[in-house]
Design a protein around this motif. Structure first.
Motif, mmCIF file in Angstrom:
data_model
loop_
_atom_site.group_PDB
_atom_site.id
_atom_site.type_symbol
_atom_site.label_atom_id
_atom_site.label_comp_id
_atom_site.label_asym_id
_atom_site.label_seq_id
_atom_site.Cartn_x
_atom_site.Cartn_y
_atom_site.Cartn_z
ATOM 1 N N GLU A 1 18.048 19.231 18.586
ATOM 2 C CA GLU A 1 18.271 17.801 18.781
ATOM 3 C C GLU A 1 17.658 17.351 20.106
ATOM 4 O O GLU A 1 17.787 18.020 21.128
ATOM 5 C CB GLU A 1 19.773 17.514 18.781
ATOM 6 N N LYS A 2 16.979 16.215 20.089
ATOM 7 C CA LYS A 2 16.417 15.646 21.306
ATOM 8 C C LYS A 2 17.525 14.866 22.015
ATOM 9 O O LYS A 2 18.168 14.005 21.413
ATOM 10 C CB LYS A 2 15.233 14.737 20.991
ATOM 11 N N VAL A 3 17.743 15.190 23.299
ATOM 12 C CA VAL A 3 18.852 14.600 24.038
ATOM 13 C C VAL A 3 18.397 14.136 25.424
ATOM 14 O O VAL A 3 17.333 14.514 25.897
ATOM 15 C CB VAL A 3 20.013 15.614 24.219
ATOM 16 N N PHE A 4 19.241 13.310 26.041
ATOM 17 C CA PHE A 4 19.032 12.955 27.440
ATOM 18 C C PHE A 4 20.364 13.071 28.155
ATOM 19 O O PHE A 4 21.435 12.976 27.538
ATOM 20 C CB PHE A 4 18.430 11.552 27.597
ATOM 21 N N LEU A 5 20.290 13.337 29.464
ATOM 22 C CA LEU A 5 21.495 13.464 30.269
ATOM 23 C C LEU A 5 21.153 13.242 31.725
ATOM 24 O O LEU A 5 19.993 13.299 32.122
ATOM 25 C CB LEU A 5 22.122 14.848 30.089
ATOM 26 N N GLU A 6 22.175 12.949 32.510
ATOM 27 C CA GLU A 6 22.043 12.874 33.954
ATOM 28 C C GLU A 6 22.930 13.960 34.525
ATOM 29 O O GLU A 6 24.053 14.158 34.072
ATOM 30 C CB GLU A 6 22.432 11.504 34.471
ATOM 31 N N ALA A 7 22.400 14.684 35.519
ATOM 32 C CA ALA A 7 23.131 15.831 36.027
ATOM 33 C C ALA A 7 22.739 16.106 37.471
ATOM 34 O O ALA A 7 21.699 15.667 37.950
ATOM 35 C CB ALA A 7 22.842 17.053 35.164
ATOM 36 N N THR B 1 15.311 14.569 29.786
ATOM 37 C CA THR B 1 15.130 14.397 28.343
ATOM 38 C C THR B 1 14.525 15.690 27.834
ATOM 39 O O THR B 1 13.546 16.182 28.399
ATOM 40 C CB THR B 1 14.196 13.218 28.024
ATOM 41 N N GLY B 2 15.118 16.247 26.800
ATOM 42 C CA GLY B 2 14.615 17.507 26.268
ATOM 43 C C GLY B 2 15.263 17.850 24.945
ATOM 44 O O GLY B 2 16.019 17.056 24.378
ATOM 45 N N THR B 3 14.991 19.051 24.493
ATOM 46 C CA THR B 3 15.494 19.525 23.211
ATOM 47 C C THR B 3 16.518 20.627 23.436
ATOM 48 O O THR B 3 16.286 21.540 24.226
ATOM 49 C CB THR B 3 14.338 20.071 22.353
ATOM 50 N N VAL B 4 17.650 20.533 22.735
ATOM 51 C CA VAL B 4 18.685 21.550 22.838
ATOM 52 C C VAL B 4 18.186 22.818 22.153
ATOM 53 O O VAL B 4 17.681 22.772 21.030
ATOM 54 C CB VAL B 4 20.002 21.085 22.160
ATOM 55 N N SER B 5 18.293 23.933 22.867
ATOM 56 C CA SER B 5 17.915 25.216 22.279
ATOM 57 C C SER B 5 18.865 26.282 22.799
ATOM 58 O O SER B 5 19.760 25.997 23.592
ATOM 59 C CB SER B 5 16.455 25.564 22.604
ATOM 60 N N GLU B 6 18.667 27.490 22.329
ATOM 61 C CA GLU B 6 19.507 28.602 22.761
ATOM 62 C C GLU B 6 18.600 29.758 23.152
ATOM 63 O O GLU B 6 17.631 30.059 22.460
ATOM 64 C CB GLU B 6 20.449 29.026 21.640
ATOM 65 N N TYR B 7 18.911 30.375 24.291
ATOM 66 C CA TYR B 7 18.147 31.524 24.761
ATOM 67 C C TYR B 7 19.125 32.614 25.154
ATOM 68 O O TYR B 7 19.979 32.397 26.015
ATOM 69 C CB TYR B 7 17.258 31.137 25.941
ATOM 70 N N GLU B 8 19.026 33.753 24.509
ATOM 71 C CA GLU B 8 19.915 34.890 24.744
ATOM 72 C C GLU B 8 21.390 34.473 24.730
ATOM 73 O O GLU B 8 22.172 34.852 25.589
ATOM 74 C CB GLU B 8 19.552 35.586 26.060
ATOM 75 N N GLY B 9 21.742 33.673 23.739
ATOM 76 C CA GLY B 9 23.125 33.263 23.548
ATOM 77 C C GLY B 9 23.615 32.150 24.457
ATOM 78 O O GLY B 9 24.770 31.765 24.411
ATOM 79 N N THR B 10 22.739 31.625 25.296
ATOM 80 C CA THR B 10 23.120 30.558 26.215
ATOM 81 C C THR B 10 22.403 29.271 25.849
ATOM 82 O O THR B 10 21.198 29.274 25.609
ATOM 83 C CB THR B 10 22.754 30.940 27.673
ATOM 84 N N ARG B 11 23.142 28.186 25.808
ATOM 85 C CA ARG B 11 22.585 26.886 25.482
ATOM 86 C C ARG B 11 21.732 26.400 26.658
ATOM 87 O O ARG B 11 22.088 26.567 27.812
ATOM 88 C CB ARG B 11 23.721 25.902 25.226
ATOM 89 N N GLU B 12 20.588 25.805 26.330
ATOM 90 C CA GLU B 12 19.730 25.240 27.361
ATOM 91 C C GLU B 12 19.023 24.010 26.827
ATOM 92 O O GLU B 12 18.993 23.770 25.627
ATOM 93 C CB GLU B 12 18.712 26.265 27.867
ATOM 94 N N ILE B 13 18.475 23.247 27.762
ATOM 95 C CA ILE B 13 17.672 22.088 27.418
ATOM 96 C C ILE B 13 16.230 22.441 27.773
ATOM 97 O O ILE B 13 15.943 22.820 28.910
ATOM 98 C CB ILE B 13 18.103 20.830 28.212
ATOM 99 N N LYS B 14 15.338 22.326 26.796
ATOM 100 C CA LYS B 14 13.922 22.634 27.035
ATOM 101 C C LYS B 14 13.168 21.324 27.227
ATOM 102 O O LYS B 14 13.228 20.431 26.383
ATOM 103 C CB LYS B 14 13.330 23.424 25.879
ATOM 104 N N VAL B 15 12.460 21.231 28.334
ATOM 105 C CA VAL B 15 11.701 20.041 28.697
ATOM 106 C C VAL B 15 10.257 20.213 28.237
ATOM 107 O O VAL B 15 9.703 21.308 28.341
ATOM 108 C CB VAL B 15 11.776 19.846 30.234
ATOM 109 N N GLU B 16 9.637 19.146 27.751
ATOM 110 C CA GLU B 16 8.269 19.230 27.244
ATOM 111 C C GLU B 16 7.213 18.832 28.264
ATOM 112 O O GLU B 16 6.084 19.281 28.188
ATOM 113 C CB GLU B 16 8.115 18.364 25.997
ATOM 114 N N SER B 17 7.570 17.953 29.212
ATOM 115 C CA SER B 17 6.601 17.540 30.233
ATOM 116 C C SER B 17 7.345 17.123 31.497
ATOM 117 O O SER B 17 8.536 16.816 31.449
ATOM 118 C CB SER B 17 5.725 16.387 29.739
ATOM 119 N N LYS B 18 6.624 17.115 32.610
ATOM 120 C CA LYS B 18 7.279 16.784 33.878
ATOM 121 C C LYS B 18 7.795 15.343 33.891
ATOM 122 O O LYS B 18 8.714 15.023 34.630
ATOM 123 C CB LYS B 18 6.349 17.052 35.062
ATOM 124 N N GLU B 19 7.260 14.489 33.046
ATOM 125 C CA GLU B 19 7.740 13.111 32.955
ATOM 126 C C GLU B 19 9.129 13.024 32.315
ATOM 127 O O GLU B 19 9.776 11.987 32.367
ATOM 128 C CB GLU B 19 6.750 12.247 32.164
#
Length: 138
Positions: A52-58, A109-127
């Motif tokens: 899923e494509k998501v956005f967040l502030e953190a 802004t990025g896509t929710v993914s999972e890496y080695e059992g941990t949830r992460e957000i993958k970014v496609e570009s520096k923008e």
């Protein structure tokens, strides 16, 4: 002009008109890479699904480069949930490393993914990462 030349000119004109119409109707929905930009990013929640494509502030808690590949990993605090943000080398990891510091507030802004059992957000570009508030070091 002979009849065949007139037919060729007419066909060329019709082709160009069709291409212009297609560009005006569909061209604004495409980016340079051909991906649709019409895909909306939803606010990130713990229920956001993989892909899923998501956005967040953190707030940035930490940052480091991966051991191989020169990709940037951020740990961020999003509503009391610590999330990893993966920024590939090809997405401007080095430039973002120079502009983002621990304690900064960023929009992602990025896509929710999972890496080695941990949830992460993958970014496609520096923008896809915007600095909201820079914390000065104390």
């Amino acid at each position: 002009m002979e009849k065949e030349e007139k037919v060729m000119v007419l066909l060329l004109f019709m082709t160009l008109t069709s291409l212009m119409t297609a560009y005006l109707c569909f061209g604004s929905e495409l980016t340079d890479s051909g991906k649709e930009t019409g895909e909306k990013a939803n606010p990130y929640t713990r229920e956001s699904g993989e892909g899923e494509k998501v956005f967040l502030e953190a707030e940035v808690l930490s940052k480091r480069f991966t051991y191989t590949g020169e990709h940037l990993l951020l740990q961020v605090d999003c509503n009391s949930e610590v999330l990893s943000v993966f920024i590939p080398k090809t997405a401007g990891a080095e430039a973002l490393n120079n502009s983002i510091q621990k304690g900064d507030f960023i929009s992602i802004t990025g896509t929710v993914s999972e890496y080695e059992g941990t949830r992460e957000i993958k970014v496609e570009s520096k923008e896809d990462i915007l600095l909201r508030e820079h914390r000065s070091s104390e």
